[in-house]
Write a protein that holds these residues in place. Structure first.
Motif, PDB file in Angstrom:
ATOM      1  N   VAL A   1      11.658   0.954 -17.112  1.00 47.97           N
ATOM      2  CA  VAL A   1      10.215   0.982 -16.958  1.00 47.97           C
ATOM      3  C   VAL A   1       9.894   1.843 -15.760  1.00 47.97           C
ATOM      4  N   THR A   2       8.679   2.327 -15.718  1.00 49.20           N
ATOM      5  CA  THR A   2       8.290   3.173 -14.613  1.00 49.20           C
ATOM      6  C   THR A   2       7.966   2.337 -13.397  1.00 49.20           C
ATOM      7  N   VAL A   3       7.792   3.014 -12.259  1.00 45.50           N
ATOM      8  CA  VAL A   3       7.507   2.301 -11.024  1.00 45.50           C
ATOM      9  C   VAL A   3       6.099   1.749 -10.988  1.00 45.50           C
ATOM     10  N   THR A   4       5.299   1.964 -12.017  1.00 42.51           N
ATOM     11  CA  THR A   4       3.999   1.302 -12.106  1.00 42.51           C
ATOM     12  C   THR A   4       4.163  -0.100 -12.668  1.00 42.51           C
TER      13      THR A   4
ATOM     14  N   LEU B   1       8.111   9.407  -1.902  1.00 38.02           N
ATOM     15  CA  LEU B   1       7.274   8.747  -2.901  1.00 38.02           C
ATOM     16  C   LEU B   1       6.761   7.395  -2.394  1.00 38.02           C
ATOM     17  N   ARG B   2       7.550   6.742  -1.566  1.00 37.64           N
ATOM     18  CA  ARG B   2       7.059   5.495  -0.959  1.00 37.64           C
ATOM     19  C   ARG B   2       5.840   5.790  -0.089  1.00 37.64           C
ATOM     20  N   GLU B   3       5.890   6.889   0.661  1.00 39.22           N
ATOM     21  CA  GLU B   3       4.773   7.267   1.536  1.00 39.22           C
ATOM     22  C   GLU B   3       3.529   7.608   0.703  1.00 39.22           C
ATOM     23  N   LEU B   4       3.741   8.211  -0.444  1.00 33.96           N
ATOM     24  CA  LEU B   4       2.609   8.651  -1.270  1.00 33.96           C
ATOM     25  C   LEU B   4       2.181   7.617  -2.316  1.00 33.96           C
ATOM     26  N   SER B   5       2.855   6.476  -2.339  1.00 33.01           N
ATOM     27  CA  SER B   5       2.580   5.484  -3.380  1.00 33.01           C
ATOM     28  C   SER B   5       1.108   5.108  -3.506  1.00 33.01           C
TER      29      SER B   5
ATOM     30  N   GLY C   1      -0.718   5.720  -7.096  1.00 34.55           N
ATOM     31  CA  GLY C   1      -0.823   4.510  -7.898  1.00 34.55           C
ATOM     32  C   GLY C   1       0.514   3.929  -8.281  1.00 34.55           C
ATOM     33  N   LEU C   2       1.515   4.107  -7.414  1.00 34.10           N
ATOM     34  CA  LEU C   2       2.857   3.605  -7.677  1.00 34.10           C
ATOM     35  C   LEU C   2       3.124   2.355  -6.848  1.00 34.10           C
ATOM     36  N   ASP C   3       4.172   1.630  -7.203  1.00 37.81           N
ATOM     37  CA  ASP C   3       4.523   0.389  -6.521  1.00 37.81           C
ATOM     38  C   ASP C   3       5.429   0.697  -5.330  1.00 37.81           C
TER      39      ASP C   3
ATOM     40  N   ASP D   1       7.168  12.322 -15.653  1.00 43.12           N
ATOM     41  CA  ASP D   1       6.417  12.250 -16.911  1.00 43.12           C
ATOM     42  C   ASP D   1       5.121  11.469 -16.735  1.00 43.12           C
ATOM     43  N   ASP D   2       5.214  10.323 -16.092  1.00 43.48           N
ATOM     44  CA  ASP D   2       4.047   9.455 -15.993  1.00 43.48           C
ATOM     45  C   ASP D   2       2.984   9.995 -15.049  1.00 43.48           C
ATOM     46  N   LEU D   3       3.397  10.801 -14.092  1.00 40.53           N
ATOM     47  CA  LEU D   3       2.409  11.445 -13.224  1.00 40.53           C
ATOM     48  C   LEU D   3       1.791  12.666 -13.895  1.00 40.53           C
TER      49      LEU D   3
END
Length: 551
Positions: free
Chosen positions: A356-359, A502-506, A510-512, A444-446
């Motif tokens: 599953v994605t990080v969302t 990606l943690r910084e930009l979460s 809209g990511l976890d 893909d999801d972004l």
């Protein structure tokens, strides 16, 4: 009853565990494997797990001592461990398969286990001249000679294993020894393993999802016997519970001939050709590295006798519940779908389809349609403060690096299977492959394009890098493991960087954020594992008094 299963994560082992869980007489299951599965996944849960290398990179004394301790108090040991690949390391295969069996038998005797069930095979049998005479050959019982097929390393080792069991049974009459000789073992969970070990990428049966072959080409006279994994699992458990000594043929009642194969794989159209032509083509494809299976597998299929399974019914109370045709159909359907099972050896072909994605949501259907499905200029709804083209390029570059990293770590696991660090490398390969697929999902999801030509270039560059000699031409250099470990540490450090970014930009994406916290921790653990691999390599690589490939 307490049952110990050696080689509990493979095709047969997974089925045996399923059957053991369903058997009321069994009160304790102890499972042994070199690489351990997730103990929370069916059927691996509820077992006491031990990681033991029976022969690949262990001394006899160490392996027997560890096995003996695990075997104590067992009512029966089911020995399934067997190494099929790599074909080009013949000494390694024989050490694991034949010497490994000897070590298991020694540990059984030392631990005072009253019963041993060993996995033999139809491949142990000598050639049956009736197979070359035309017509329907007779069914042979367990008294048929078991001298193996000389041109098949698998068959030769199975015959040699049986000699080890003969000697053990003669020396230890107090131990009941049971041997099962199954045909080909089919199940959906083994689909990806079967494709990796035997077919490779040159025979992508998943293309059957889109269409059928004009006709199936098979060697004239090919006859195969098979058994569904659940049936063979029940047979092993019946043998362990009843503790009946002797040898038993295990197979479905029907035989797979050219027409049956064509009915399953194709539209029933079959073209039979002389076996010599097929053998020559298979030998050439194997030599070129296109197909993993060598010609010995075909020789075995064309020469071994057809088995009579009636003794298993009479003495074990076992009968097949699934036909060979239905078992094959299940396997082919599963190969087409890329199916597998979450174990070290049965993992699915397309791991990204099971992530599953990080969302926290399943990947979007559109994003799964393949590379290039996203617009070239990226997503329209990205926050204004982020530079869309640079972020897309940044993620694509990391995906390119991840592709090279996956190729490298998988190659390391294959090349160093005969070292004590193999289990760590193989586990790392699984994790790093899953990390790469997760990054694909994120892209893909972004809504960013993957830029697949970059990954293709990385794939080619990594393989070209394999041509470096490191001071050796026809054998592995002791320096290779040292250098590869250093390169992989750098790759994992780079991967940690993208997770931190990606943690910084979460929040903006809209990511976890917590998912990336865990991924950063995982990267640190992977680095620590590679530190251990590097320590092993640097103690040996540059010295003449230490052997890199044997501890």
């Amino acid at each position: 009853m307490k049952i110990v299963v050696v080689g509990a994560t493979g095709n047969a082992g997974t089925a045996v565990l399923r059957a053991l869980h369903q058997t009321s007489e069994v009160t304790g299951i102890v499972a042994v494997a070199r690489r351990l599965p997730d103990p929370g996944v069916e059927p691996y849960e509820g077992c006491e797990w031990h990681s033991i290398d029976i022969a690949a990179a262990s001394t006899s004394d160490d392996a027997v001592e560890q096995l003996t301790e695990v075997f104590r108090g067992a009512d029966s040991v089911i020995h399934l461990a067997w190494l099929i690949q790599p074909n080009d390391q013949r000494e390694l295969l024989r050490r694991v398969n034949v010497e490994g069996t000897r070590r298991v038998t020694e540990a059984v005797a030392r631990a005072g286990v009253p019963h041993l069930v060993a996995a033999s095979s139809v491949g142990a049998y000598s050639p049956d001249e009736a197979r070359s005479g035309g017509g329907e050959p007779p069914l042979r019982d367990e008294s048929f000679p078991a001298g193996g097929i000389d041109s098949s390393h698998y068959s030769v080792d199975k015959a040699a294993q049986e000699k080890v069991l003969d000697a053990f049974a003669a020396e230890h009459p107090e131990v009941a020894v049971t041997r099962l000789r199954p045909g080909l073992i089919f199940q959906a969970d083994a689909a990806s393993e079967v494709q990796r070990y035997f077919l490779g990428g040159a025979m992508p049966l998943q293309l059957l999802k889109a269409g059928r072959l004009p006709a199936l080409t098979v060697p004239k006279g090919l006859l195969l016997q098979a058994v569904h994994a659940d049936d063979i699992g029940r047979a092993y458990v019946a043998a362990a519970v009843r503790q009946v000594p002797g040898t038993f043929n295990i197979c479905a009642d029907d035989v797979l001939g050219p027409q049956e194969l064509a009915d399953v794989i194709d539209h029933g159209r079959v073209m039979e050709v002389p076996p010599g032509i097929v053998r020559a083509a298979l030998a050439a494809a194997h030599k070129a590295g296109i197909v993993p299976a060598d010609a010995g597998w075909l020789d075995m299929g064309m020469q071994v006798p057809l088995m009579d399974n009636s003794r298993a019914a009479e003495e074990l109370g076992w009968r097949p519940q699934v036909s060979a045709v239905d078992a094959l159909q299940e396997l082919i359907d599963a190969i087409v779908e890329g199916h597998g099972h979450p174990s070290p050896s049965l993992h699915p072909r397309d791991k990204d389809e099971r992530l599953v994605t990080v969302t926290g949501e399943p990947a979007k259907a559109g994003a799964r349609s393949g590379a290039g499905s996203a617009p070239e200029d990226g997503p329209e709804d990205l926050p204004e403060e982020l530079t869309k083209d640079l972020l897309g390029l940044y993620l694509s570059d990391h995906l390119t690096g991840a592709t090279a990293g996956v190729n490298r770590i998988e190659r390391m696991a294959e090349d160093f299977v005969d070292t004590p660090v193999y289990a760590d490398l193989a586990s790392l390969a699984d994790e790093i492959r899953a990390d790469r697929e997760l990054l694909r999902n994120i892209i893909d999801d972004l809504g960013f394009p993957r830029r697949p030509y970059r990954q293709a270039a990385a794939w080619a560059a990594e393989r070209a890098g394999r041509l470096k000699l490191n001071g050796r031409v026809v054998q592995r250099s002791p320096m290779t493991l040292l250098l590869e470990a250093e390169l992989m540490r750098s790759a994992v450090a780079g991967k940690k960087g993208v997770w931190e970014t990606l943690r910084e930009l979460s929040p903006q994406l809209g990511l976890d954020e917590e998912v990336f916290d865990r991924l950063v921790e995982t990267s640190d653990r992977q680095t620590a594992t590679l530190d251990g691999v590097h320590a092993y390599a640097r103690e040996r690589a540059l010295r003449d008094d230490r052997d890199t490939f044997w501890d």
